[in-house]
Design a protein around this motif. Structure first.
Motif, short mmCIF file in Angstrom:
data_model
loop_
_atom_site.label_atom_id
_atom_site.label_comp_id
_atom_site.label_asym_id
_atom_site.label_seq_id
_atom_site.Cartn_x
_atom_site.Cartn_y
_atom_site.Cartn_z
N GLU A 90 0.85 -1.19 0.00
CA GLU A 90 0.00 0.00 0.00
C GLU A 90 0.88 1.24 0.00
N ARG A 110 -4.33 7.28 -1.97
CA ARG A 110 -3.88 6.03 -1.35
C ARG A 110 -4.17 4.90 -2.34
N THR A 112 -3.74 0.60 -3.14
CA THR A 112 -3.39 -0.74 -2.69
C THR A 112 -3.18 -1.63 -3.92
N SER A 114 -2.93 -5.66 -4.70
CA SER A 114 -3.13 -7.00 -4.15
C SER A 114 -2.87 -8.03 -5.23
N ASN A 126 -5.87 -3.46 -8.17
CA ASN A 126 -5.29 -2.17 -7.81
C ASN A 126 -6.44 -1.20 -7.50
N THR A 128 -7.51 2.53 -6.05
CA THR A 128 -7.08 3.89 -5.73
C THR A 128 -8.19 4.57 -4.94
#
Length: 325
Positions: A90, A110, A112, A114, A126, A128
């Motif tokens: 992250e 931000r 992430t 995965s 992904n 956002t």
């Protein structure tokens, strides 16, 4: 294409990209945490990224810059918030200036990443996260959905061994949108020599000829940014066809990796294209990638209808046979 969906959710203030790959989770983790591999896809076609620093640790930062064919630069920074190798990480992704400072008026997001196992390989998710609906709308208006899709669709060539991905497939054409096409060809030879074959007039005359029966009559180039060039061909005696040539200007030069130039058919009022050539070497083989930007879909279709890709394949075969031997 690996990207299966990109969806924006105004209520949740998110944009989610999903892509599937025929490789394991560990391989996906490796390409996202190695800056040299990231540079091959983090940035849509025509905006390749260069990572100046990469500290993959909680609290660490990575800084990158993406340069367009015309010299525009967009800079970004990741701050690593969490790391769970090899399942994901992250970050806070920010727009920054040349000093690495956040740019006023541009959102920080931000994100992430995965990586999950699937029956056929692995899946990238992904997500956002935006601070406001205005920030989501701002990034969407800037082409975030299209740019992310084009960028992640380049991953197929990165997660696989280069020879397994491209060897024996010849010259490949992808139509990316109304104005852009990408042409790729694997050459079984080192990048330095493939680069020389593209810029050395003596070598060019040996292979850059298209179909048999043609010869290069003129090659003049001022090999520097802002320099101009002119190339011309004519049919051999007894062959059919009319002489023609191209001229243009070198917009960007990063030897031996990338060259961007305009291309205009000499003596005509046809619009010019922007040709973005890049070379990537892996295990003694070089992937040649040519991204061409046309003024419109009609010009694109007219040029492709000339048999350009078939002529390029014959030229590349000649390069391998005559130049690389």
């Amino acid at each position: 294409m690996p990207v299966t969906s990109v969806e924006s959710d105004a209520a949740a203030l998110t944009m989610t990209l999903i892509a599937d790959f025929a490789v394991g989770v560990e391989r996906l983790w490796a390409v996202f945490t190695d800056p040299r591999q990231l540079e091959r896809f983090w940035g849509p076609p025509g905006w390749p990224a260069t990572f100046a620093s990469f500290d993959c640790a909680v609290g660490g930062r990575a800084r990158y810059a993406m340069a367009s064919a015309t010299g525009e630069v967009a800079r970004g920074s990741w701050e690593f918030l969490a790391i769970d190798a090899p399942r994901g990480f992250e970050v806070i992704d920010s727009f920054v200036d040349e000093n690495g400072d956040p740019i006023d008026g541009m959102p920080a997001m931000r994100m992430t990443f995965s990586f999950d196992e699937t029956a056929t390989g692995s899946r990238l998710t992904n997500v956002t996260y935006f601070d406001s609906e205005e920030a989501l709308e701002q990034l969407t208006a800037m082409g975030a959905v299209e740019g992310s899709t084009l960028a992640m669709n380049q991953l197929d060539a990165v997660v696989q061994d280069l020879r397994a991905f491209a060897q024996g497939k010849g010259t490949q054409l992808e139509i990316l949108d109304d104005r852009h096409v990408r042409i790729t060809r694997l050459i079984d030879g080192p990048r330095e020599l493939v680069w020389r074959a593209h810029v050395d007039p003596d070598l060019m005359r040996q292979w850059m000829l298209g179909p048999d029966g043609w010869r290069m009559t003129h090659r003049e180039v001022d090999r520097r940014e802002g320099g101009t060039y002119r190339i011309a061909w004519e049919p051999e005696p007894g062959a059919e066809g009319e002489p023609f040539g191209f001229d243009g200007e070198i917009l960007l030069l990063d030897e031996p990796r990338r060259m961007v130039q305009t291309e205009h058919m000499t003596g005509t009022d046809y619009p010019a294209t922007i040709n973005d050539l890049s070379l990537y070497e892996e295990d003694g083989a070089t992937l040649v990638t040519l991204l061409i930007e046309y003024p419109d879909a009609e010009t694109r279709d007219a040029v492709l209808a000339t048999g350009m890709v078939d002529g390029m394949e014959q030229s590349f075969q000649r390069m391998e046979r005559v130049v690389l031997g």
